[in-house]
Motif scaffolding. Structure first.
Motif, PDB file in Angstrom:
ATOM      1  N   LYS A 173       0.833  -1.201   0.000  1.00  0.00           N
ATOM      2  CA  LYS A 173       0.000   0.000   0.000  1.00  0.00           C
ATOM      3  C   LYS A 173       0.871   1.255   0.000  1.00  0.00           C
ATOM      4  CE  LYS A 173      -3.668   2.286   2.657  1.00  0.00           C
ATOM      5  NZ  LYS A 173      -4.522   2.208   3.876  1.00  0.00           N
ATOM      6  N   ASN A 174       1.960   1.221   0.763  1.00  0.00           N
ATOM      7  CA  ASN A 174       2.837   2.388   0.869  1.00  0.00           C
ATOM      8  C   ASN A 174       3.566   2.698  -0.433  1.00  0.00           C
ATOM      9  OD1 ASN A 174       2.130   2.727   3.535  1.00  0.00           O
ATOM     10  ND2 ASN A 174       3.974   1.768   4.368  1.00  0.00           N
ATOM     11  N   LEU A 175       3.682   1.713  -1.324  1.00  0.00           N
ATOM     12  CA  LEU A 175       4.389   1.931  -2.589  1.00  0.00           C
ATOM     13  C   LEU A 175       3.486   2.478  -3.698  1.00  0.00           C
ATOM     14  CD1 LEU A 175       6.632  -1.283  -2.713  1.00  0.00           C
ATOM     15  CD2 LEU A 175       7.376   1.054  -2.223  1.00  0.00           C
ATOM     16  N   ILE A 176       2.185   2.429  -3.498  1.00  0.00           N
ATOM     17  CA  ILE A 176       1.241   2.843  -4.545  1.00  0.00           C
ATOM     18  C   ILE A 176       1.494   4.269  -5.047  1.00  0.00           C
ATOM     19  CG2 ILE A 176      -1.199   3.369  -4.997  1.00  0.00           C
ATOM     20  CD1 ILE A 176      -1.940   0.893  -3.375  1.00  0.00           C
ATOM     21  N   PRO A 177       1.789   5.263  -4.166  1.00  0.00           N
ATOM     22  CA  PRO A 177       1.971   6.643  -4.655  1.00  0.00           C
ATOM     23  C   PRO A 177       3.069   6.821  -5.694  1.00  0.00           C
ATOM     24  CG  PRO A 177       1.698   6.628  -2.269  1.00  0.00           C
ATOM     25  CD  PRO A 177       1.854   5.205  -2.685  1.00  0.00           C
ATOM     26  N   ILE A 178       4.025   5.900  -5.793  1.00  0.00           N
ATOM     27  CA  ILE A 178       5.135   6.095  -6.727  1.00  0.00           C
ATOM     28  C   ILE A 178       5.012   5.256  -7.998  1.00  0.00           C
ATOM     29  CG2 ILE A 178       6.705   6.692  -4.847  1.00  0.00           C
ATOM     30  CD1 ILE A 178       7.990   3.903  -5.223  1.00  0.00           C
ATOM     31  N   LEU A 179       4.031   4.374  -8.065  1.00  0.00           N
ATOM     32  CA  LEU A 179       3.980   3.421  -9.171  1.00  0.00           C
ATOM     33  C   LEU A 179       3.715   4.080 -10.521  1.00  0.00           C
ATOM     34  CD1 LEU A 179       2.098   0.393  -7.550  1.00  0.00           C
ATOM     35  CD2 LEU A 179       4.550   0.658  -7.988  1.00  0.00           C
ATOM     36  N   ASN A 180       3.094   5.252 -10.531  1.00  0.00           N
ATOM     37  CA  ASN A 180       2.814   5.930 -11.807  1.00  0.00           C
ATOM     38  C   ASN A 180       4.084   6.342 -12.531  1.00  0.00           C
ATOM     39  OD1 ASN A 180      -0.025   5.866 -11.982  1.00  0.00           O
ATOM     40  ND2 ASN A 180      -0.185   7.497 -10.452  1.00  0.00           N
ATOM     41  N   THR A 181       5.169   6.573 -11.783  1.00  0.00           N
ATOM     42  CA  THR A 181       6.418   7.019 -12.415  1.00  0.00           C
ATOM     43  C   THR A 181       7.481   5.921 -12.490  1.00  0.00           C
ATOM     44  OG1 THR A 181       7.266   7.843 -10.295  1.00  0.00           O
ATOM     45  CG2 THR A 181       6.066   9.412 -11.694  1.00  0.00           C
ATOM     46  N   VAL A 182       7.255   4.821 -11.796  1.00  0.00           N
ATOM     47  CA  VAL A 182       8.255   3.752 -11.755  1.00  0.00           C
ATOM     48  C   VAL A 182       8.386   3.066 -13.114  1.00  0.00           C
ATOM     49  CG1 VAL A 182       8.716   1.435 -10.848  1.00  0.00           C
ATOM     50  CG2 VAL A 182       8.133   3.287  -9.292  1.00  0.00           C
ATOM     51  N   LYS A 183       9.622   2.888 -13.547  1.00  0.00           N
ATOM     52  CA  LYS A 183       9.909   2.202 -14.802  1.00  0.00           C
ATOM     53  C   LYS A 183      10.609   0.867 -14.586  1.00  0.00           C
ATOM     54  CE  LYS A 183      10.048   6.362 -17.642  1.00  0.00           C
ATOM     55  NZ  LYS A 183      10.798   7.125 -18.673  1.00  0.00           N
ATOM     56  N   MET A 184      11.253   0.717 -13.427  1.00  0.00           N
ATOM     57  CA  MET A 184      11.927  -0.545 -13.141  1.00  0.00           C
ATOM     58  C   MET A 184      11.791  -0.898 -11.665  1.00  0.00           C
ATOM     59  SD  MET A 184      15.894  -1.766 -13.745  1.00  0.00           S
ATOM     60  CE  MET A 184      15.720  -1.754 -15.531  1.00  0.00           C
ATOM     61  N   ILE A 185      11.456  -2.154 -11.393  1.00  0.00           N
ATOM     62  CA  ILE A 185      11.433  -2.691 -10.036  1.00  0.00           C
ATOM     63  C   ILE A 185      12.434  -3.832  -9.983  1.00  0.00           C
ATOM     64  CG2 ILE A 185      10.062  -3.786  -8.241  1.00  0.00           C
ATOM     65  CD1 ILE A 185       7.576  -2.484  -9.457  1.00  0.00           C
ATOM     66  N   TYR A 186      13.419  -3.676  -9.117  1.00  0.00           N
ATOM     67  CA  TYR A 186      14.484  -4.668  -8.955  1.00  0.00           C
ATOM     68  C   TYR A 186      14.157  -5.506  -7.727  1.00  0.00           C
ATOM     69  CZ  TYR A 186      19.341  -6.359  -8.343  1.00  0.00           C
ATOM     70  OH  TYR A 186      20.464  -7.133  -8.200  1.00  0.00           O
ATOM     71  N   LEU A 187      14.013  -6.816  -7.918  1.00  0.00           N
ATOM     72  CA  LEU A 187      13.611  -7.719  -6.850  1.00  0.00           C
ATOM     73  C   LEU A 187      14.722  -8.717  -6.557  1.00  0.00           C
ATOM     74  CD1 LEU A 187      10.054  -8.300  -8.288  1.00  0.00           C
ATOM     75  CD2 LEU A 187      10.550  -7.043  -6.193  1.00  0.00           C
ATOM     76  N   THR A 188      15.159  -8.722  -5.319  1.00  0.00           N
ATOM     77  CA  THR A 188      16.171  -9.681  -4.912  1.00  0.00           C
ATOM     78  C   THR A 188      15.921 -10.051  -3.463  1.00  0.00           C
ATOM     79  OG1 THR A 188      18.547 -10.120  -4.827  1.00  0.00           O
ATOM     80  CG2 THR A 188      17.846  -7.856  -4.408  1.00  0.00           C
ATOM     81  N   GLY A 189      16.826 -10.767  -2.838  1.00  0.00           N
ATOM     82  CA  GLY A 189      16.544 -11.253  -1.495  1.00  0.00           C
ATOM     83  C   GLY A 189      17.788 -11.328  -0.648  1.00  0.00           C
ATOM     84  N   GLY A 190      17.941 -12.512   0.007  1.00  0.00           N
ATOM     85  CA  GLY A 190      17.393 -13.819  -0.217  1.00  0.00           C
ATOM     86  C   GLY A 190      17.311 -14.230  -1.691  1.00  0.00           C
ATOM     87  N   GLU A 191      16.472 -15.217  -1.915  1.00  0.00           N
ATOM     88  CA  GLU A 191      16.163 -15.645  -3.279  1.00  0.00           C
ATOM     89  C   GLU A 191      14.763 -15.141  -3.608  1.00  0.00           C
ATOM     90  OE1 GLU A 191      15.568 -16.824  -6.892  1.00  0.00           O
ATOM     91  OE2 GLU A 191      17.540 -16.781  -5.940  1.00  0.00           O
ATOM     92  N   PRO A 192      14.669 -14.118  -4.479  1.00  0.00           N
ATOM     93  CA  PRO A 192      13.388 -13.431  -4.689  1.00  0.00           C
ATOM     94  C   PRO A 192      12.294 -14.308  -5.285  1.00  0.00           C
ATOM     95  CG  PRO A 192      14.975 -12.768  -6.342  1.00  0.00           C
ATOM     96  CD  PRO A 192      15.729 -13.578  -5.322  1.00  0.00           C
ATOM     97  N   THR A 193      12.664 -15.352  -6.015  1.00  0.00           N
ATOM     98  CA  THR A 193      11.630 -16.184  -6.631  1.00  0.00           C
ATOM     99  C   THR A 193      10.876 -17.022  -5.597  1.00  0.00           C
ATOM    100  OG1 THR A 193      13.228 -17.961  -7.062  1.00  0.00           O
ATOM    101  CG2 THR A 193      12.908 -16.303  -8.795  1.00  0.00           C
ATOM    102  N   LEU A 194      11.367 -17.068  -4.351  1.00  0.00           N
ATOM    103  CA  LEU A 194      10.669 -17.775  -3.276  1.00  0.00           C
ATOM    104  C   LEU A 194       9.658 -16.881  -2.563  1.00  0.00           C
ATOM    105  CD1 LEU A 194      13.689 -19.646  -1.616  1.00  0.00           C
ATOM    106  CD2 LEU A 194      12.027 -20.607  -3.203  1.00  0.00           C
ATOM    107  N   ALA A 195       9.747 -15.581  -2.769  1.00  0.00           N
ATOM    108  CA  ALA A 195       8.916 -14.612  -2.039  1.00  0.00           C
ATOM    109  C   ALA A 195       7.596 -14.388  -2.775  1.00  0.00           C
ATOM    110  CB  ALA A 195       9.679 -13.298  -1.877  1.00  0.00           C
ATOM    111  N   VAL A 196       6.600 -15.182  -2.441  1.00  0.00           N
ATOM    112  CA  VAL A 196       5.315 -15.116  -3.147  1.00  0.00           C
ATOM    113  C   VAL A 196       4.563 -13.822  -2.828  1.00  0.00           C
ATOM    114  CG1 VAL A 196       5.091 -17.610  -3.288  1.00  0.00           C
ATOM    115  CG2 VAL A 196       4.157 -16.411  -1.304  1.00  0.00           C
ATOM    116  N   GLU A 197       4.982 -13.094  -1.783  1.00  0.00           N
ATOM    117  CA  GLU A 197       4.308 -11.841  -1.432  1.00  0.00           C
ATOM    118  C   GLU A 197       4.404 -10.806  -2.543  1.00  0.00           C
ATOM    119  OE1 GLU A 197       5.682 -14.041   2.121  1.00  0.00           O
ATOM    120  OE2 GLU A 197       6.730 -13.212   0.376  1.00  0.00           O
TER     121      GLU A 197
END
Length: 375
Positions: A173-197
């Motif tokens: 919910k806290n990230l919603i205000p910036i999504l209109n301008t976001v062009k890239m989301i970098y996902l890592t971890g841990g091992e990000p493919t395990l994070a179903v959230e």
């Protein structure tokens, strides 16, 4: 063009980028100095992605200070890693980010909330315990860390066994205000493919019609790519995959314990056949620097030049720890590959003498090998 507009030490990230660590704390970037890089409140505690207003984070004293330092051509203390690498002749993350993102910021640098790039470390959930890792980046390391570091902090062990802040609904919910301008989301971890959230974030992007504008970028060990995730990817503009590979065959399985090279190779080939932008990231350290030619030769068949990350922590695995005679062998082995990205800088980088840490390297390696019953 960058040098004509901005100071030599300038970095674009504080004007267009937000990052978290695996605990969900906001930090300046993934390359900045751990412990010195948090975005701090007035009481000295870090802002958290699952708790705090993103506009307050963006206009915090920490961000204002580092922006001012860059505009004044200063080198912020938390950015020492990039500048140390550049001074050693290496191309740093700062160089790469400026090259990638500066075209959007050529005319003006504004502190307005116009975030383009978001880096989310989705906790420490992982299925590997790579030899250079720690429990803050892999929950699989908790037991080994206790033995190898004589570590005994019950509360911290409980916390590191499960970093579940991505489960908090406020995170997305806290990230919603910036999504209109976001062009890239970098996902890592841990091992990000395990994070179903992360699927909750994907659903928000898809429902708001924004997914088609966003590139998803991953840093993955390629041991687990769920079919459901691949189906989600079809909604997004582009998928970029940084495959963490530190050797070919047994050396990769040793470093990235307990991975299985045959399975990784199978996943690699499937990505090459898919519409995924594949890059290989190799963490160069004392265990694999002699094996870099094998990595280069293997990926030549796919026209991929691995991106070399120089390991900084733990210090006893840094390539500078090698004795002088071993460094001479490294230079001889890598000389035919001087044309590969960062190799020339790497050969200059190793000249600094850290051999006082070599006994520590032997000691720690022996303990870990005994724990894992390898070699």
């Amino acid at each position: 063009m960058l040098k004509k507009i901005y100071p030599n030490n300038f970095c674009i990230l504080p004007w267009m980028h937000l990052a978290t660590n695996s605990s969900g704390n906001y930090r300046v970037c993934c390359n900045s100095t751990p412990g010195k890089n948090f975005i701090l409140k007035h009481d000295g505690t870090p802002y958290k992605v699952y708790k705090d207003d993103i506009k307050e984070v963006w206009n915090s004293e920490t961000y204002q200070k580092i922006r001012k330092q860059f505009l004044n051509n200063e080198r912020p203390e938390m950015c020492e890693r990039c500048f140390r690498e550049e001074d050693s002749g290496l191309r740093s993350a700062r160089n790469a980010w400026n090259e990638q993102w500066m075209f959007e910021y050529q005319k003006t640098v504004s502190p307005d909330l116009n975030i383009t790039y978001v880096d989310l470390r989705l906790g420490n959930l992982c299925n590997l315990k790579c030899i250079m890792c720690n429990p803050y980046a892999s929950n699989q390391w908790v037991k080994d860390w206790e033995l190898i570091e004589n570590w005994n902090d019950p509360n911290e062990k409980i916390r590191l066994s499960k970093m579940d802040w991505p489960n908090d609904p406020s995170t997305w919910k806290n990230l919603i205000p910036i999504l209109n301008t976001v062009k890239m989301i970098y996902l890592t971890g841990g091992e990000p493919t395990l994070a179903v959230e992360q699927y909750k974030l994907f659903d928000i992007c898809i429902d708001k019609g924004l997914a088609k504008n966003i590139t998803l970028k991953y840093n993955s060990n390629l041991t687990n790519i769920p079919r459901k995730m691949i189906e989600y990817w079809k909604h997004f503009k582009k998928i970029k995959m940084n495959a963490s590979i530190d050797g070919i065959g047994k050396i990769n399985d040793y470093i990235r314990y307990p991975s299985n090279w045959k399975n990784i190779e199978k996943q690699l080939k499937s990505f090459i056949d898919m519409n995924v932008s594949l890059q290989v990231h190799t963490t160069v350290q004392i265990h694999n620097i002699m094996h870099l030619p094998e990595i280069f030769n293997y990926f030549d068949q796919y026209n991929i030049d691995p991106y070399l990350n120089i390991l900084n922590h733990p210090d006893y695995l840094n390539v500078r720890v090698l004795p002088y005679e071993q460094k001479l062998k490294v230079k001889k082995i890598l000389e035919p590959y001087i044309h590969k990205p960062k190799v020339e800088g790497l050969l200059k980088y190793i000249d600094e003498d850290w051999s006082h840490l070599y006994d520590k390297f032997i000691e720690k390696t022996k303990i870990l090998d005994e724990i894992r019953k390898v070699r």
